[in-house]
Design a protein around this motif. Structure first.
Motif, PDB file in Angstrom:
ATOM      1  N   TYR A  11      -1.431   4.201   0.429  1.00 32.18           N
ATOM      2  CA  TYR A  11      -2.298   3.077   0.778  1.00 32.18           C
ATOM      3  C   TYR A  11      -3.478   3.585   1.602  1.00 32.18           C
ATOM      4  CZ  TYR A  11      -0.010   3.307   5.390  1.00 32.18           C
ATOM      5  OH  TYR A  11       0.456   3.723   6.616  1.00 32.18           O
ATOM      6  N   SER A  13      -5.530   1.202   3.541  1.00 36.17           N
ATOM      7  CA  SER A  13      -5.921   0.224   4.548  1.00 36.17           C
ATOM      8  C   SER A  13      -4.669  -0.510   5.007  1.00 36.17           C
ATOM      9  CB  SER A  13      -6.934  -0.776   3.988  1.00 36.17           C
ATOM     10  OG  SER A  13      -6.319  -1.621   3.031  1.00 36.17           O
ATOM     11  N   ASP A  14      -4.763  -1.202   6.132  1.00 36.74           N
ATOM     12  CA  ASP A  14      -3.627  -1.996   6.600  1.00 36.74           C
ATOM     13  C   ASP A  14      -3.279  -3.087   5.597  1.00 36.74           C
ATOM     14  OD1 ASP A  14      -3.680  -0.433   8.840  1.00 36.74           O
ATOM     15  OD2 ASP A  14      -4.527  -1.968  10.169  1.00 36.74           O
ATOM     16  N   ASP A  15      -4.296  -3.683   4.982  1.00 36.53           N
ATOM     17  CA  ASP A  15      -4.033  -4.729   3.981  1.00 36.53           C
ATOM     18  C   ASP A  15      -3.275  -4.152   2.785  1.00 36.53           C
ATOM     19  OD1 ASP A  15      -5.231  -6.677   5.515  1.00 36.53           O
ATOM     20  OD2 ASP A  15      -7.167  -6.565   4.478  1.00 36.53           O
ATOM     21  N   ASP A  16      -3.663  -2.940   2.360  1.00 38.05           N
ATOM     22  CA  ASP A  16      -2.957  -2.298   1.253  1.00 38.05           C
ATOM     23  C   ASP A  16      -1.500  -2.023   1.631  1.00 38.05           C
ATOM     24  OD1 ASP A  16      -5.227  -2.318  -0.277  1.00 38.05           O
ATOM     25  OD2 ASP A  16      -5.727  -0.212   0.072  1.00 38.05           O
ATOM     26  N   ALA A  19       0.382  -5.238   1.466  1.00 39.52           N
ATOM     27  CA  ALA A  19       0.527  -5.696   0.084  1.00 39.52           C
ATOM     28  C   ALA A  19       1.626  -4.941  -0.650  1.00 39.52           C
ATOM     29  CB  ALA A  19      -0.804  -5.540  -0.659  1.00 39.52           C
ATOM     30  N   LEU A  20       1.831  -3.674  -0.303  1.00 37.07           N
ATOM     31  CA  LEU A  20       2.885  -2.883  -0.921  1.00 37.07           C
ATOM     32  C   LEU A  20       4.258  -3.169  -0.317  1.00 37.07           C
ATOM     33  CD1 LEU A  20       1.066   0.565  -1.138  1.00 37.07           C
ATOM     34  CD2 LEU A  20       2.072  -0.615  -3.098  1.00 37.07           C
ATOM     35  N   ASP A 130      -0.306   6.961   4.410  1.00 37.66           N
ATOM     36  CA  ASP A 130      -1.673   6.487   4.620  1.00 37.66           C
ATOM     37  C   ASP A 130      -2.648   7.581   4.185  1.00 37.66           C
ATOM     38  OD1 ASP A 130      -4.105   5.540   5.583  1.00 37.66           O
ATOM     39  OD2 ASP A 130      -3.282   4.862   7.500  1.00 37.66           O
ATOM     40  N   ALA A 152       1.659   0.107  -7.418  1.00 38.88           N
ATOM     41  CA  ALA A 152       0.999  -1.163  -7.100  1.00 38.88           C
ATOM     42  C   ALA A 152       2.081  -2.101  -6.581  1.00 38.88           C
ATOM     43  CB  ALA A 152       0.323  -1.749  -8.336  1.00 38.88           C
ATOM     44  N   PRO A 153       1.691  -3.177  -5.897  1.00 34.91           N
ATOM     45  CA  PRO A 153       2.708  -4.118  -5.420  1.00 34.91           C
ATOM     46  C   PRO A 153       3.625  -4.576  -6.546  1.00 34.91           C
ATOM     47  CG  PRO A 153       0.580  -4.628  -4.442  1.00 34.91           C
ATOM     48  CD  PRO A 153       0.340  -3.562  -5.464  1.00 34.91           C
TER      49      PRO A 153
END
Length: 304
Positions: A11, A13-16, A19-20, A130, A152-153
């Protein structure tokens, strides 16, 4: 699912990250599985904000200075919960690496070793990395040590980059090696090495325990080199006013088992258990091929 399902994900980013990881853990909660977070402080905070206290939060691997300790703690945890009736556990955990301030060699071996060390337990382990902080050579090792990958999620796939055995981590020269060694011996016995080490570290400000660890480490890895390696066996020692580094090289290939040193074994009389003791007591243990052949480096008295 039976046995250990070892998966990685990447990932940026924190959002990524969320999301995972959040759907992975929520799926476990809906299925009535044991759900565990064993991450460093920042990622633990992100997941606590997203999931609250519905999951169990454990100290991440970064809280254990040695991967052998992490394996022992997590094996006990998995065994306790399995014996208590848990049919499946989902665990997301961070693994230390140079981007987080940790030496990588033995954590790379940890990622390879847990494929066997946790194999008896019904655990789905997700190790997200990360890409903002993880060096490229570490990412290559991560790909080679994880049989599965979340691309991907919700997408969990067999990892075509996975390779059995040890990762391809290269030996990294310790900063103390930029100077001439205080001791440099070839073809000597473990007893002669113990005597030379005792004299060399006498003036260094080490605790009694650390001094004992240096002598024990030197004796153990020289004995292993003489017993299992290919001559000549070379012993070197460097030191500054706070730390001692010893290195033992031979012309052999070294152990091929990722578990070597990270779990206790009595499979041989001279190797295995002693190497594991080094991994539990010394500040850092590095093993692998370099220009001198197969080399074991052990640092005592400070973290590298």
């Amino acid at each position: 699912m039976t046995g250990f399902f070892h998966e990685t994900a990447f990932y940026g980013s924190d959002d990524d990250f969320l999301a995972l990881v959040v759907p992975f853990l929520e799926d476990g909660l809906r299925a009535g599985e044991g759900v565990v977070v064993a991450c460093a402080q920042w990622n633990t905070g992100l997941l606590r904000d997203a999931l609250g206290d519905d999951v169990l939060y454990l100290p991440g691997a970064d809280q254990y200075s040695r991967p052998s300790e992490s394996i022992a703690v997590y094996r006990d945890f998995f065994r306790d919960h399995t014996e208590a009736g848990a049919r499946q556990l989902r665990v997301v955990g961070d693994v230390p690496h140079p981007g987080t301030g940790a030496s990588w060699d033995w954590w790379a071996r940890y990622e390879a070793a847990v494929n066997q060390a946790y194999a008896e337990f019904p655990v789905w382990g997700l190790c997200p990395y990360d890409t903002r902080t993880t060096p490229a050579d570490v990412l290559a090792d991560v790909v080679s040590t994880h049989p599965n990958i979340a691309t991907a999620p919700g997408a969990h796939e067999v990892n075509p980059g996975f390779r059995e055995g040890l990762p391809g981590t290269k030996q990294v020269e310790d900063e103390l090696e930029r100077c001439a060694p205080l001791v440099d011996l070839v073809g000597v016995s473990a007893g002669a090495v113990r005597e030379a080490v005792g004299s060399a570290i006498d003036a260094i400000a080490l605790s009694e325990d650390c001094a004992h660890d240096v002598v024990y480490a030197a004796s153990e890895i020289v004995t292993n080199g003489l017993t299992h390696g290919v001559a000549p066996v070379r012993f070197r020692l460097w030191a500054d006013d706070r730390r001692v580094l010893v290195a033992v090289s031979d012309r052999g290939c070294g152990p091929s088992d990722p578990l070597a040193g990270l779990v206790p074994t009595t499979a041989t009389r001279t190797a295995g258990l002693g190497l594991w003791i080094l991994h539990r007591t010394c500040d850092y243990v590095s093993m692998g091929q370099d220009s001198d052949g197969f080399t074991v480096r052990v640092s005592v008295g400070g973290h590298t």
